[in-house]
Design a protein around this motif. Structure first.
Motif, mmCIF file in Angstrom:
data_model
loop_
_atom_site.group_PDB
_atom_site.id
_atom_site.type_symbol
_atom_site.label_atom_id
_atom_site.label_comp_id
_atom_site.label_asym_id
_atom_site.label_seq_id
_atom_site.Cartn_x
_atom_site.Cartn_y
_atom_site.Cartn_z
ATOM 1 N N ILE A 144 3.349 -4.311 -3.033
ATOM 2 C CA ILE A 144 2.065 -5.021 -2.974
ATOM 3 C C ILE A 144 1.819 -5.484 -1.541
ATOM 4 O O ILE A 144 2.707 -6.041 -0.888
ATOM 5 N N GLY A 145 0.604 -5.253 -1.064
ATOM 6 C CA GLY A 145 0.277 -5.660 0.307
ATOM 7 C C GLY A 145 0.060 -7.153 0.411
ATOM 8 O O GLY A 145 0.804 -7.866 1.079
ATOM 9 N N VAL A 205 6.198 -12.135 -6.804
ATOM 10 C CA VAL A 205 5.963 -11.298 -7.986
ATOM 11 C C VAL A 205 7.285 -10.927 -8.656
ATOM 12 O O VAL A 205 8.235 -10.490 -8.010
ATOM 13 N N VAL A 206 7.306 -11.103 -9.982
ATOM 14 C CA VAL A 206 8.431 -10.675 -10.812
ATOM 15 C C VAL A 206 7.858 -9.953 -12.026
ATOM 16 O O VAL A 206 6.643 -9.847 -12.196
ATOM 17 N N GLY A 207 8.733 -9.444 -12.869
ATOM 18 C CA GLY A 207 8.294 -8.753 -14.072
ATOM 19 C C GLY A 207 7.700 -9.707 -15.087
ATOM 20 O O GLY A 207 7.902 -10.929 -15.017
ATOM 21 N N ASP A 228 -3.354 -3.914 -2.833
ATOM 22 C CA ASP A 228 -3.598 -5.358 -2.788
ATOM 23 C C ASP A 228 -3.995 -5.843 -4.187
ATOM 24 O O ASP A 228 -4.517 -5.084 -5.007
ATOM 25 N N VAL A 229 -3.755 -7.125 -4.428
ATOM 26 C CA VAL A 229 -4.035 -7.737 -5.736
ATOM 27 C C VAL A 229 -4.902 -8.970 -5.532
ATOM 28 O O VAL A 229 -4.699 -9.725 -4.575
ATOM 29 N N ILE A 230 -5.852 -9.167 -6.433
ATOM 30 C CA ILE A 230 -6.637 -10.403 -6.447
ATOM 31 C C ILE A 230 -6.405 -11.096 -7.783
ATOM 32 O O ILE A 230 -6.686 -10.530 -8.847
ATOM 33 N N ASN A 231 -5.874 -12.319 -7.747
ATOM 34 C CA ASN A 231 -5.807 -13.181 -8.930
ATOM 35 C C ASN A 231 -7.133 -13.940 -9.032
ATOM 36 O O ASN A 231 -7.503 -14.652 -8.097
ATOM 37 N N THR A 232 -7.837 -13.790 -10.148
ATOM 38 C CA THR A 232 -9.239 -14.210 -10.206
ATOM 39 C C THR A 232 -9.487 -15.575 -10.835
ATOM 40 O O THR A 232 -10.622 -15.898 -11.153
#
Length: 285
Positions: A73-74, A108-110, A241-245
């Motif tokens: 993940i970036g 980040v984890v599972g 990349d990830v966005i938490n909304t």
């Protein structure tokens, strides 16, 4: 498609959950599920063809750990106070523009991994969130309609937060958001074609079996399309990349005193409609 990664931490291999709910091995088709794959239409086509063939090797899911569905993940861009009901419960004014902060990718984890309550923590809190995974580079996106074309898929995210660190220790929110294990992600990365309207998803979270959050993305102040468009005006969003909304109402911070913040031994379960379910036991760091 429902893409995921299975195996021990640091040695996960790519897999998919087929239409019948059978877990299948993708490691003979692609090396991993990451931004490079999501940006490669040809590689994604191979995955779709393999999924449709029914010939991928079956994996025995019994005892098999599910890791985060996305490797390398970036960055994780987070949107604060993005639900009308959550703003009301915390006594905050709804923001006029999206509130942006960051989580480090190493949080980040599972989805079912242990989450650690930080040393000295008295106010560890839960937040079920819709995660948006970027699949095409987004730079100065001009419209909300164009924004969704940059989304590869969606996942369940748990934006664990330490409220004293976040709100009472000075500075920005970062101290309360970046503690070890504070972003369980998954179980699946569900491709965007299977989520026709990200504003029609139910989100739920339970603590020790008690329902705490029961919301819908229809309550978002800034829709997914607007979030992607807006963020792209300030930074480039890259594949992977990830966005938490943001999270709906029902967090511990919004409850009356004594607020039921998390302790070692607590179990949190959360789910988003169509995106799967997580379960974490909390332990003291």
């Amino acid at each position: 498609m429902k893409l995921l990664r299975v195996g021990t931490a640091g040695a996960e291999r790519p897999a998919l959950l087929d239409a019948e709910g059978v877990l299948r091995d993708l490691s003979g088709v692609v090396p991993d599920i990451d931004g490079a794959l999501l940006a490669d239409e040809e590689a994604l086509g191979r995955v779709r063809a393999a999924a449709g063939s029914g010939e991928l090797p079956v994996l025995d899911a019994a005892g098999l750990r599910i890791g985060p569905p996305l490797a390398r993940i970036g960055k994780i861009v987070c949107i604060g106070l993005n639900y009308h009901d959550h703003a009301r419960e915390t006594g905050a004014e709804p923001p006029s523009e999206p509130v942006i902060f960051f989580k480090a990718a190493d949080t980040v984890v599972g989805p079912n991994d242990t989450v650690l309550v930080p040393r000295g923590s008295a106010k560890t809190d839960w937040e079920v969130e819709l995660a948006v995974v970027i699949g095409r580079t987004a730079r100065y996106v001009e419209s909300r309609e164009a924004a969704l074309a940059h989304v590869a898929g969606y996942a369940v995210s748990h934006d664990v937060s330490e409220r004293e660190f976040q709100l009472e220790r000075g500075g920005t929110w970062d101290k309360g958001k970046n503690c070890e294990t504070f972003n369980p992600l998954g179980p699946w990365l569900v491709t965007a074609d299977e989520v026709p309207d990200p504003q029609k998803l139910g989100l739920r979270l339970w603590v020790n079996g008690e329902l705490k959050q029961d919301g819908t993305t229809a309550e978002q102040i800034f829709a997914v399309s607007e979030v992607v468009r807006y963020v792209s005006q300030f930074m480039v969003l890259y594949p992977g990349d990830v966005i938490n909304t943001g999270t709906p109402a029902g967090v511990a911070l919004g409850e009356p005193e004594p607020k039921p913040f998390l302790r070692g031994g607590d179990v949190v379960e959360l789910e988003i409609e169509g995106l799967g379910r997580q379960r974490q036991e909390f332990k003291n760091a």
